[in-house]
Scaffold this active site. Sequence first.
Site, PDB file in Angstrom:
ATOM      1  N   GLU A 183      41.723  31.892  44.806  1.00 32.66           N
ATOM      2  CA  GLU A 183      41.323  33.015  43.939  1.00 32.66           C
ATOM      3  C   GLU A 183      42.384  33.376  42.910  1.00 32.66           C
ATOM      4  O   GLU A 183      43.582  33.242  43.174  1.00 32.66           O
ATOM      5  CB  GLU A 183      41.111  34.261  44.810  1.00 32.66           C
ATOM      6  CG  GLU A 183      39.687  34.512  45.214  1.00 32.66           C
ATOM      7  CD  GLU A 183      38.790  34.970  44.069  1.00 32.66           C
ATOM      8  OE1 GLU A 183      39.311  35.294  42.972  1.00 32.66           O
ATOM      9  OE2 GLU A 183      37.564  35.011  44.252  1.00 32.66           O
ATOM     10  N   ASP A 184      41.943  33.876  41.761  1.00 31.23           N
ATOM     11  CA  ASP A 184      42.883  34.389  40.762  1.00 31.23           C
ATOM     12  C   ASP A 184      42.816  35.915  40.677  1.00 31.23           C
ATOM     13  O   ASP A 184      43.566  36.515  39.912  1.00 31.23           O
ATOM     14  CB  ASP A 184      42.586  33.802  39.371  1.00 31.23           C
ATOM     15  CG  ASP A 184      41.288  34.330  38.808  1.00 31.23           C
ATOM     16  OD1 ASP A 184      40.288  34.404  39.575  1.00 31.23           O
ATOM     17  OD2 ASP A 184      41.249  34.679  37.616  1.00 31.23           O
TER      18      ASP A 184
ATOM     19  N   ASP B 269      36.963  29.995  44.001  1.00 33.93           N
ATOM     20  CA  ASP B 269      36.428  30.864  42.967  1.00 33.93           C
ATOM     21  C   ASP B 269      36.312  29.970  41.718  1.00 33.93           C
ATOM     22  O   ASP B 269      36.896  28.878  41.681  1.00 33.93           O
ATOM     23  CB  ASP B 269      37.415  32.017  42.736  1.00 33.93           C
ATOM     24  CG  ASP B 269      37.028  32.871  41.554  1.00 33.93           C
ATOM     25  OD1 ASP B 269      35.839  33.194  41.412  1.00 33.93           O
ATOM     26  OD2 ASP B 269      37.934  33.210  40.741  1.00 33.93           O
ATOM     27  N   LEU B 270      35.555  30.409  40.735  1.00 30.76           N
ATOM     28  CA  LEU B 270      35.396  29.575  39.541  1.00 30.76           C
ATOM     29  C   LEU B 270      36.226  30.083  38.352  1.00 30.76           C
ATOM     30  O   LEU B 270      37.162  29.415  37.890  1.00 30.76           O
ATOM     31  CB  LEU B 270      33.910  29.524  39.150  1.00 30.76           C
ATOM     32  CG  LEU B 270      33.577  28.855  37.818  1.00 30.76           C
ATOM     33  CD1 LEU B 270      33.900  27.364  37.870  1.00 30.76           C
ATOM     34  CD2 LEU B 270      32.101  29.052  37.474  1.00 30.76           C
ATOM     35  N   ASP B 271      35.848  31.281  37.883  1.00 31.17           N
ATOM     36  CA  ASP B 271      36.458  31.818  36.657  1.00 31.17           C
ATOM     37  C   ASP B 271      37.934  32.120  36.867  1.00 31.17           C
ATOM     38  O   ASP B 271      38.296  32.967  37.687  1.00 31.17           O
ATOM     39  CB  ASP B 271      35.738  33.113  36.248  1.00 31.17           C
ATOM     40  CG  ASP B 271      34.269  32.869  35.923  1.00 31.17           C
ATOM     41  OD1 ASP B 271      33.962  31.865  35.278  1.00 31.17           O
ATOM     42  OD2 ASP B 271      33.421  33.700  36.325  1.00 31.17           O
TER      43      ASP B 271
ATOM     44  N   LYS C  67      32.573  40.922  45.651  1.00 28.42           N
ATOM     45  CA  LYS C  67      33.997  40.994  45.978  1.00 28.42           C
ATOM     46  C   LYS C  67      34.495  42.403  45.636  1.00 28.42           C
ATOM     47  O   LYS C  67      34.050  42.935  44.620  1.00 28.42           O
ATOM     48  CB  LYS C  67      34.783  39.953  45.154  1.00 28.42           C
ATOM     49  CG  LYS C  67      34.363  38.515  45.444  1.00 28.42           C
ATOM     50  CD  LYS C  67      35.001  37.537  44.463  1.00 28.42           C
ATOM     51  CE  LYS C  67      34.404  36.151  44.610  1.00 28.42           C
ATOM     52  NZ  LYS C  67      34.935  35.166  43.648  1.00 28.42           N
TER      53      LYS C  67
ATOM     54  N   THR D 286      37.593  30.506  32.185  1.00 27.21           N
ATOM     55  CA  THR D 286      36.502  31.362  31.704  1.00 27.21           C
ATOM     56  C   THR D 286      36.831  32.849  31.842  1.00 27.21           C
ATOM     57  O   THR D 286      36.150  33.674  31.225  1.00 27.21           O
ATOM     58  CB  THR D 286      35.212  31.054  32.480  1.00 27.21           C
ATOM     59  OG1 THR D 286      35.582  30.608  33.769  1.00 27.21           O
ATOM     60  CG2 THR D 286      34.367  30.019  31.777  1.00 27.21           C
TER      61      THR D 286
ATOM     62  N   LYS E 116      38.346  41.321  37.010  1.00 29.16           N
ATOM     63  CA  LYS E 116      38.278  39.945  37.523  1.00 29.16           C
ATOM     64  C   LYS E 116      37.641  39.913  38.910  1.00 29.16           C
ATOM     65  O   LYS E 116      38.036  40.670  39.792  1.00 29.16           O
ATOM     66  CB  LYS E 116      39.676  39.312  37.557  1.00 29.16           C
ATOM     67  CG  LYS E 116      40.177  38.943  36.177  1.00 29.16           C
ATOM     68  CD  LYS E 116      41.479  38.175  36.247  1.00 29.16           C
ATOM     69  CE  LYS E 116      41.977  37.853  34.845  1.00 29.16           C
ATOM     70  NZ  LYS E 116      43.334  37.312  34.866  1.00 29.16           N
TER      71      LYS E 116
ATOM     72  N   SER F 205      31.722  32.011  43.731  1.00 32.12           N
ATOM     73  CA  SER F 205      31.942  32.744  42.483  1.00 32.12           C
ATOM     74  C   SER F 205      30.943  33.890  42.374  1.00 32.12           C
ATOM     75  O   SER F 205      29.794  33.749  42.789  1.00 32.12           O
ATOM     76  CB  SER F 205      31.751  31.792  41.295  1.00 32.12           C
ATOM     77  OG  SER F 205      31.681  32.540  40.101  1.00 32.12           O
ATOM     78  N   ALA F 206      31.395  34.997  41.781  1.00 28.43           N
ATOM     79  CA  ALA F 206      30.495  36.135  41.551  1.00 28.43           C
ATOM     80  C   ALA F 206      29.594  35.879  40.339  1.00 28.43           C
ATOM     81  O   ALA F 206      28.698  36.663  40.049  1.00 28.43           O
ATOM     82  CB  ALA F 206      31.316  37.387  41.316  1.00 28.43           C
TER      83      ALA F 206
HETATM   84  C1  BG6 Z   1      33.440  36.558  38.117  1.00 28.85           C
HETATM   85  C2  BG6 Z   1      34.341  36.986  36.981  1.00 28.85           C
HETATM   86  O1  BG6 Z   1      33.732  35.245  38.478  1.00 28.85           O
HETATM   87  O2  BG6 Z   1      32.061  36.632  37.730  1.00 28.85           O
HETATM   88  C3  BG6 Z   1      33.933  38.362  36.467  1.00 28.85           C
HETATM   89  O3  BG6 Z   1      35.675  37.019  37.438  1.00 28.85           O
HETATM   90  C4  BG6 Z   1      32.455  38.356  36.096  1.00 28.85           C
HETATM   91  O4  BG6 Z   1      34.732  38.675  35.347  1.00 28.85           O
HETATM   92  C5  BG6 Z   1      31.630  37.928  37.314  1.00 28.85           C
HETATM   93  O5  BG6 Z   1      32.046  39.654  35.683  1.00 28.85           O
HETATM   94  C6  BG6 Z   1      30.129  37.869  37.019  1.00 28.85           C
HETATM   95  O6  BG6 Z   1      29.881  36.870  36.100  1.00 28.85           O
HETATM   96  P1  BG6 Z   1      28.512  36.664  35.299  1.00 28.85           P
HETATM   97  O7  BG6 Z   1      28.690  35.331  34.634  1.00 28.85           O
HETATM   98  O8  BG6 Z   1      27.417  36.652  36.329  1.00 28.85           O
HETATM   99  O9  BG6 Z   1      28.379  37.789  34.354  1.00 28.85           O
HETATM  100 MG    MG Z   2      38.226  34.482  39.173  1.00 26.12          MG
END
Ligand code: BG6
Ligand code: MG
Length: 226
Positions: free
Chosen positions: A170-171, A8-10, A146, A16, A44, A115-116
């Site tokens: 993942e976090d 996962d990224l954020d 997710k 982030t 998240k 990542s989402a």
């Molecule tokens: C996820 C985050 O990685 O991405 C969420 O944990 C976020 O908080 C989601 O809403 C979507 O991100 P973005 O950058 O497409 O708005």
């Molecule tokens: Mg995350």
Amino acid sequence: MIEAFIFDLDGVITDTAYYHYLAWKKLGEKIGIEIDEEFNESLKGISRIESLERMLKFGDKENQFTQEERIQLATEKNEHYKELIKRITPKDILPGIIDLLEEAKNNKIKIGLASASKNAIPVLNSLGVIGYFDFIADASECKNSKPAPDIFLMAAKGLNVNPKYCIGFEDASAGVDAINSARMYSIGIGDRDTLCKAKFVVKSTEELDFNLIISKYNKSEKEYSL
Ligand code: BG6
Ligand code: MG
């Protein structure tokens, strides 16, 4: 034998998750919904538009905005988020991550991103780590976000590996569910209670020791095959 690490990224590679929180908080202030870090935990891993829906529900305002207004609100949050991520540099990579990526490369383990976020590529570029990734799953091509397994399965497919030979990092609780549903080995980073469904939990990325991770995975694989 382990074949891939899927991240996962954020909140895993960089913090982030906090910028997402600040951007939602600011939008909330504009529309009269006060959120705190506890509520933010439930956002998240959740896609942008779904996060907005959850926020409106939380603030009892789910019937107050048209579809068009919702898209406008989500766009506004994203514009603010994009401003915040402009300040990201390689110094923002969380501790332990580079060592882990290096160890994976040295051991011929493929590296994927699940990542989402639709901002994943600019964030990886600002961090200077995009070159480590063999495949980056495209969140905008993913139908079910997710906790559905789709984005992790998309990453495994792109890396050409069997999910059972992947470890997902993942976090978020929704992210751990996604990894488990994809039948990968899940590592949670953060609070043990929040991430209780992960196969292995560490408090912070600093504790992501390559050899420990591999031995945990090998042990679980052995138990699974008994
Ligand atoms: C996820 C985050 O990685 O991405 C969420 O944990 C976020 O908080 C989601 O809403 C979507 O991100 P973005 O950058 O497409 O708005
Ligand atoms: Mg995350």
